[in-house]
Enzyme design. Structure first.
Site, PDB file in Angstrom:
ATOM      1  N   GLU A  81      -3.781  -4.859  15.391  1.00 10.16           N
ATOM      2  CA  GLU A  81      -3.516  -4.765  16.502  1.00 10.16           C
ATOM      3  C   GLU A  81      -2.455  -3.785  16.687  1.00 10.16           C
ATOM      4  O   GLU A  81      -1.677  -3.449  15.546  1.00 10.16           O
ATOM      5  CB  GLU A  81      -2.106  -5.895  16.527  1.00 10.16           C
ATOM      6  CG  GLU A  81      -3.123  -7.545  16.401  1.00 10.16           C
ATOM      7  CD  GLU A  81      -3.904  -7.438  17.445  1.00 10.16           C
ATOM      8  OE1 GLU A  81      -4.167  -7.444  18.623  1.00 10.16           O
ATOM      9  OE2 GLU A  81      -4.930  -8.882  17.534  1.00 10.16           O
ATOM     10  N   CYS A 144       1.017 -15.711  17.096  1.00 15.19           N
ATOM     11  CA  CYS A 144       0.775 -14.368  16.453  1.00 15.19           C
ATOM     12  C   CYS A 144       1.589 -13.288  16.629  1.00 15.19           C
ATOM     13  O   CYS A 144       1.989 -12.749  16.424  1.00 15.19           O
ATOM     14  CB  CYS A 144      -0.487 -14.134  16.527  1.00 15.19           C
ATOM     15  SG  CYS A 144      -1.798 -15.472  15.512  1.00 15.19           S
ATOM     16  N   HIS A 170      -5.914  -9.804  13.111  1.00 13.22           N
ATOM     17  CA  HIS A 170      -6.316 -11.323  12.835  1.00 13.22           C
ATOM     18  C   HIS A 170      -7.233 -10.983  12.480  1.00 13.22           C
ATOM     19  O   HIS A 170      -8.014  -9.855  12.112  1.00 13.22           O
ATOM     20  CB  HIS A 170      -6.325 -10.882  14.672  1.00 13.22           C
ATOM     21  CG  HIS A 170      -5.323 -12.167  15.246  1.00 13.22           C
ATOM     22  ND1 HIS A 170      -4.250 -11.248  16.093  1.00 13.22           N
ATOM     23  CD2 HIS A 170      -4.874 -12.972  15.041  1.00 13.22           C
ATOM     24  CE1 HIS A 170      -3.533 -11.976  17.174  1.00 13.22           C
ATOM     25  NE2 HIS A 170      -3.562 -13.272  15.999  1.00 13.22           N
TER      26      HIS A 170
END
Length: 213
Positions: A81, A144, A170
């Site tokens: 991410e 998250c 993730h």
């Protein structure tokens, strides 16, 4: 000098009985990576409570590196991410039954934080070992992202963590959860490679002035 690497995963949520993020980081607990000991911890899939637990873990371990890991059903690769945003907008209720809509993670804080992990170097390291991986531009707006944003805010504002780097990854479902999926052994191997790369590489190379997109 900090000699710990903190990895966090989440408990099961949304009616599931397992969460691959926790199973994967738990498998790395106690491992040694470049002289640093991996500490794995489980966070609750609950707004606010997850950040309280993360803050306590950071105070306890003062790690050199933090990678929070979460499940992303529907993705087929390890997603590195890039950015966390200051928004809670839950598509489902968390494990405490809370479902915030268009609220902020932290009042008065920046709209977004970029990861401090070398995600392009991590991507190359994973792909070199034929582990499906991608750079993701969104961590969603559920717990998250809430944890990712909270982590980066803590790293940006706490003086005792000014040398700590962190970010979010993730992982896909396991095969028994549905498709697309990734075997747990591959997720664990990929996370270990990602951690090692993040310890070896401080920053991704800056693009040259003549580079175009």
């Amino acid at each position: 000098m900090p000699n710990k690497i903190l990895l966090t995963g989440f408990d099961a949520f949304g009616g599931a009985t397992l969460n691959p993020s926790w199973l994967a980081v738990k498998a790395l607990h106690g491992r040694q990576v470049l002289g640093h000991t991996v500490v794995a911890a489980q966070l609750p899939t609950v707004f606010d409570a997850s950040l309280l637990e993360l803050n306590a873990l950071l105070k306890q371990h003062r790690p050199a590196l933090v990678i929070c890991v979460g499940q992303a059903g529907g993705r087929s690769a390890l997603s590195l991410e890039r950015v966390a945003i200051n928004v809670n907008d839950a598509p489902i209720a968390d494990n405490a039954g809370v479902q915030p809509v268009d609220t902020v993670v932290k009042q008065g804080a920046p709209a977004a934080y970029f990861t401090s992990l070398p995600i392009k170097a991590m991507l190359a390291a994973l792909q070199a070992q034929e582990i499906p991986a991608e750079v993701s531009q969104t961590a969603g707006t559920f717990v998250c992202n809430h944890v990712f944003y909270g982590l980066m805010h803590l790293l940006a504002t706490r003086r005792d963590l000014k040398h700590t780097r962190g970010g979010f990854v993730h992982v896909p479902w396991l095969p028994e959860q549905g498709t697309p999926s990734m075997p747990l052994d591959d997720i664990v191997r990929g996370l270990r490679l990602a951690v090692r790369c993040a310890m070896l590489v401080q920053h991704d190379a800056v693009l040259g002035a003549g580079t175009t997109s």
